[in-house]
Scaffold this motif. Structure first.
Motif, PDB file in Angstrom:
ATOM      1  N   LEU A  82       0.871  -1.007  -0.328  1.00 57.66           N
ATOM      2  CA  LEU A  82       0.105   0.087   0.033  1.00 57.66           C
ATOM      3  C   LEU A  82       0.784   1.189   0.221  1.00 57.66           C
ATOM      4  N   LYS A  83       0.499   2.332  -0.857  1.00 63.34           N
ATOM      5  CA  LYS A  83       1.363   3.436  -1.281  1.00 63.34           C
ATOM      6  C   LYS A  83       0.776   4.582  -0.906  1.00 63.34           C
ATOM      7  N   ILE A  84       0.907   5.116  -0.277  1.00 62.85           N
ATOM      8  CA  ILE A  84       0.273   6.824  -0.075  1.00 62.85           C
ATOM      9  C   ILE A  84       0.741   8.101  -0.351  1.00 62.85           C
ATOM     10  N   ASP A  85       0.675   8.280  -1.267  1.00 60.33           N
ATOM     11  CA  ASP A  85       1.073  10.234  -1.969  1.00 60.33           C
ATOM     12  C   ASP A  85       0.185  11.118  -2.415  1.00 60.33           C
ATOM     13  N   LYS A  86       0.671  12.262  -1.875  1.00 54.87           N
ATOM     14  CA  LYS A  86      -0.436  13.418  -1.368  1.00 54.87           C
ATOM     15  C   LYS A  86      -1.856  12.484  -1.304  1.00 54.87           C
ATOM     16  N   GLY A  87      -1.861  11.973  -0.424  1.00 53.43           N
ATOM     17  CA  GLY A  87      -3.362  11.812  -0.254  1.00 53.43           C
ATOM     18  C   GLY A  87      -4.059  10.890  -0.741  1.00 53.43           C
ATOM     19  N   ILE A  88      -3.294  10.505  -2.379  1.00 54.06           N
ATOM     20  CA  ILE A  88      -3.460   8.920  -3.196  1.00 54.06           C
ATOM     21  C   ILE A  88      -3.309   8.052  -2.384  1.00 54.06           C
ATOM     22  N   ILE A  89      -3.988   7.025  -2.592  1.00 55.21           N
ATOM     23  CA  ILE A  89      -3.664   5.486  -2.427  1.00 55.21           C
ATOM     24  C   ILE A  89      -3.996   4.511  -3.209  1.00 55.21           C
ATOM     25  N   GLU A  90      -1.975   3.625  -3.545  1.00 51.39           N
ATOM     26  CA  GLU A  90      -2.160   2.980  -4.560  1.00 51.39           C
ATOM     27  C   GLU A  90      -2.143   1.766  -3.912  1.00 51.39           C
ATOM     28  N   PHE A  91      -2.191   0.489  -4.758  1.00 53.53           N
ATOM     29  CA  PHE A  91      -2.069  -1.062  -4.226  1.00 53.53           C
ATOM     30  C   PHE A  91      -1.177  -1.566  -5.340  1.00 53.53           C
ATOM     31  N   TYR A  92      -0.342  -2.512  -4.751  1.00 56.86           N
ATOM     32  CA  TYR A  92       0.882  -2.501  -5.966  1.00 56.86           C
ATOM     33  C   TYR A  92       1.676  -3.887  -4.964  1.00 56.86           C
ATOM     34  N   HIS A  93       1.437  -5.004  -6.626  1.00 54.57           N
ATOM     35  CA  HIS A  93       1.955  -5.703  -6.204  1.00 54.57           C
ATOM     36  C   HIS A  93       3.475  -5.700  -7.351  1.00 54.57           C
ATOM     37  N   LYS A  94       4.771  -5.902  -6.683  1.00 51.86           N
ATOM     38  CA  LYS A  94       5.787  -5.941  -7.358  1.00 51.86           C
ATOM     39  C   LYS A  94       5.971  -4.862  -8.300  1.00 51.86           C
ATOM     40  N   ASN A  95       5.724  -4.470  -9.506  1.00 52.79           N
ATOM     41  CA  ASN A  95       5.590  -3.461 -10.110  1.00 52.79           C
ATOM     42  C   ASN A  95       4.572  -3.567 -10.788  1.00 52.79           C
ATOM     43  N   MET A  96       3.454  -4.041 -10.488  1.00 55.01           N
ATOM     44  CA  MET A  96       2.218  -4.289 -10.931  1.00 55.01           C
ATOM     45  C   MET A  96       1.064  -3.169  -9.790  1.00 55.01           C
ATOM     46  N   ASN A  97       0.555  -2.034 -10.632  1.00 55.89           N
ATOM     47  CA  ASN A  97      -0.260  -1.709  -9.985  1.00 55.89           C
ATOM     48  C   ASN A  97      -1.651  -2.133  -9.728  1.00 55.89           C
ATOM     49  N   ASP A 129      -5.583 -13.534 -22.063  1.00 56.57           N
ATOM     50  CA  ASP A 129      -6.241 -12.604 -22.321  1.00 56.57           C
ATOM     51  C   ASP A 129      -5.879 -10.988 -21.270  1.00 56.57           C
ATOM     52  N   LEU A 130      -5.103 -11.869 -20.395  1.00 57.91           N
ATOM     53  CA  LEU A 130      -5.516 -10.807 -18.480  1.00 57.91           C
ATOM     54  C   LEU A 130      -4.308 -10.090 -18.977  1.00 57.91           C
ATOM     55  N   GLU A 131      -3.571 -11.063 -19.561  1.00 59.19           N
ATOM     56  CA  GLU A 131      -1.582 -11.514 -19.378  1.00 59.19           C
ATOM     57  C   GLU A 131      -1.469 -10.188 -20.330  1.00 59.19           C
ATOM     58  N   GLU A 132      -1.959  -9.546 -21.548  1.00 58.86           N
ATOM     59  CA  GLU A 132      -1.696  -9.588 -22.581  1.00 58.86           C
ATOM     60  C   GLU A 132      -1.891  -7.528 -22.439  1.00 58.86           C
ATOM     61  N   ARG A 133      -3.454  -7.369 -21.544  1.00 59.49           N
ATOM     62  CA  ARG A 133      -3.671  -5.714 -20.874  1.00 59.49           C
ATOM     63  C   ARG A 133      -2.789  -5.359 -19.721  1.00 59.49           C
ATOM     64  N   ASN A 134      -2.336  -6.655 -19.048  1.00 57.57           N
ATOM     65  CA  ASN A 134      -1.322  -6.167 -17.990  1.00 57.57           C
ATOM     66  C   ASN A 134      -0.649  -6.858 -17.511  1.00 57.57           C
ATOM     67  N   THR A 135       0.244  -6.745 -18.140  1.00 56.67           N
ATOM     68  CA  THR A 135       1.635  -7.535 -18.156  1.00 56.67           C
ATOM     69  C   THR A 135       1.693  -7.838 -16.042  1.00 56.67           C
ATOM     70  N   ASN A 136       2.373  -8.913 -16.139  1.00 59.86           N
ATOM     71  CA  ASN A 136       2.213  -9.432 -14.933  1.00 59.86           C
ATOM     72  C   ASN A 136       1.902 -10.605 -13.959  1.00 59.86           C
ATOM     73  N   PHE A 137       0.847 -10.419 -14.703  1.00 55.10           N
ATOM     74  CA  PHE A 137      -1.368 -10.198 -14.661  1.00 55.10           C
ATOM     75  C   PHE A 137      -0.859 -12.063 -13.817  1.00 55.10           C
ATOM     76  N   TRP A 138      -0.644 -12.588 -14.247  1.00 57.83           N
ATOM     77  CA  TRP A 138      -0.423 -14.703 -13.747  1.00 57.83           C
ATOM     78  C   TRP A 138       0.470 -14.075 -12.512  1.00 57.83           C
ATOM     79  N   VAL A 139       1.391 -13.239 -12.470  1.00 57.42           N
ATOM     80  CA  VAL A 139       2.247 -13.238 -11.146  1.00 57.42           C
ATOM     81  C   VAL A 139       1.659 -12.559 -10.274  1.00 57.42           C
ATOM     82  N   PHE A 140       0.705 -11.675 -10.340  1.00 59.00           N
ATOM     83  CA  PHE A 140      -0.211 -11.049  -9.061  1.00 59.00           C
ATOM     84  C   PHE A 140      -1.376 -12.394  -8.709  1.00 59.00           C
ATOM     85  N   PHE A 141      -1.787 -12.718  -9.782  1.00 60.61           N
ATOM     86  CA  PHE A 141      -3.165 -13.772  -9.527  1.00 60.61           C
ATOM     87  C   PHE A 141      -2.470 -15.403  -9.530  1.00 60.61           C
ATOM     88  N   SER A 142      -0.790 -15.164  -9.526  1.00 56.60           N
ATOM     89  CA  SER A 142      -0.124 -17.137  -8.553  1.00 56.60           C
ATOM     90  C   SER A 142      -0.236 -16.835  -7.094  1.00 56.60           C
TER      91      SER A 142
END
Length: 217
Positions: A82-97, A129-142
């Motif tokens: 979990l990252k907070i930048d200027k009040g904006i919250i974002e979630f990451y797994h490795k480099n994937m937003n 299909d999801l991996e084509e749109r979001n690189t590293n989706f399988w890494v995140f999903f697994s």
């Protein structure tokens, strides 16, 4: 230490506290993802707010989501950064937003028949299909499929206790208790002498706080 508090309401409240007992990993994963989506748009409340139905995100040595209602609390791990930048919250797994679109696509995949398929080949097309749109989706999903959820629940269960009393086994279902793990094959209870507060429940799993002790009979 980061602590973020939110009112737990609407669809997320219904999903987080269904009328049935949660005993399936997939349901907890969907609740986790729905919670991430909620946090991305919801307004925070003060930690001193009196709201009983509450969501707490707690990030320190531990990273956890806490769900509170008047008579039931539970917690699971937050397996992403979990990252907070200027009040904006974002979630990451490795480099994937992990944005709202990825959350929605993942929930759709978990809700599909593919999840319970008897063949791994059924996963290929939707994952590809999801991996084509979001690189590293399988890494995140697994990672999501394999992470330790660290499930812990507190219950104030008068009905269960009364039923156990009628059967002459009140100590088998204490009115106030902790449930550890969620599946039928691994869950067990530890009784408590009284109701604990929401902060007590957070402290139980906070490794920077004094440890609670079980006193053998």
């Amino acid at each position: 230490m980061k602590r973020l508090d939110y009112k737990l309401e609407g669809d997320l409240l219904i999903k987080a506290f269904p009328k049935h007992r949660i005993d399936e990993r997939r349901e907890l994963l969907i609740i986790m993802l729905e919670t991430i989506r909620y946090i991305l748009i919801a307004d925070k409340i003060d930690s001193n707010d009196t709201a009983q139905d509450r969501l707490v995100v707690y990030v320190d040595d531990m990273q956890r989501l806490f769900f509170f209602s008047s008579k039931k609390y539970y917690s699971i791990v937050l397996p992403f950064t979990l990252k907070i930048d200027k009040g904006i919250i974002e979630f990451y797994h490795k480099n994937m937003n992990i944005d709202a679109e990825i959350v929605s696509n993942t929930i759709m995949l978990l809700n599909s028949d593919v999840y319970n398929s008897q063949s791994c080949w059924d996963f290929i097309t939707p994952i590809y299909d999801l991996e084509e749109r979001n690189t590293n989706f399988w890494v995140f999903f697994s990672h999501l499929l394999n992470c330790d959820l660290g499930y812990l629940r507190f219950d104030e269960d008068e009905n269960g206790f009364q039923e156990a009393q009628k059967q002459g086994i009140p100590n088998m279902h204490p009115k106030h208790h902790l449930d550890i793990n969620f599946s039928n094959s691994s869950t067990f209870k530890n009784g408590l002498s009284k109701k604990i507060s929401q902060q007590d429940f957070i402290d139980i799993v906070d490794n920077k706080k004094n440890r609670w002790e079980l006193i053998p009979k």
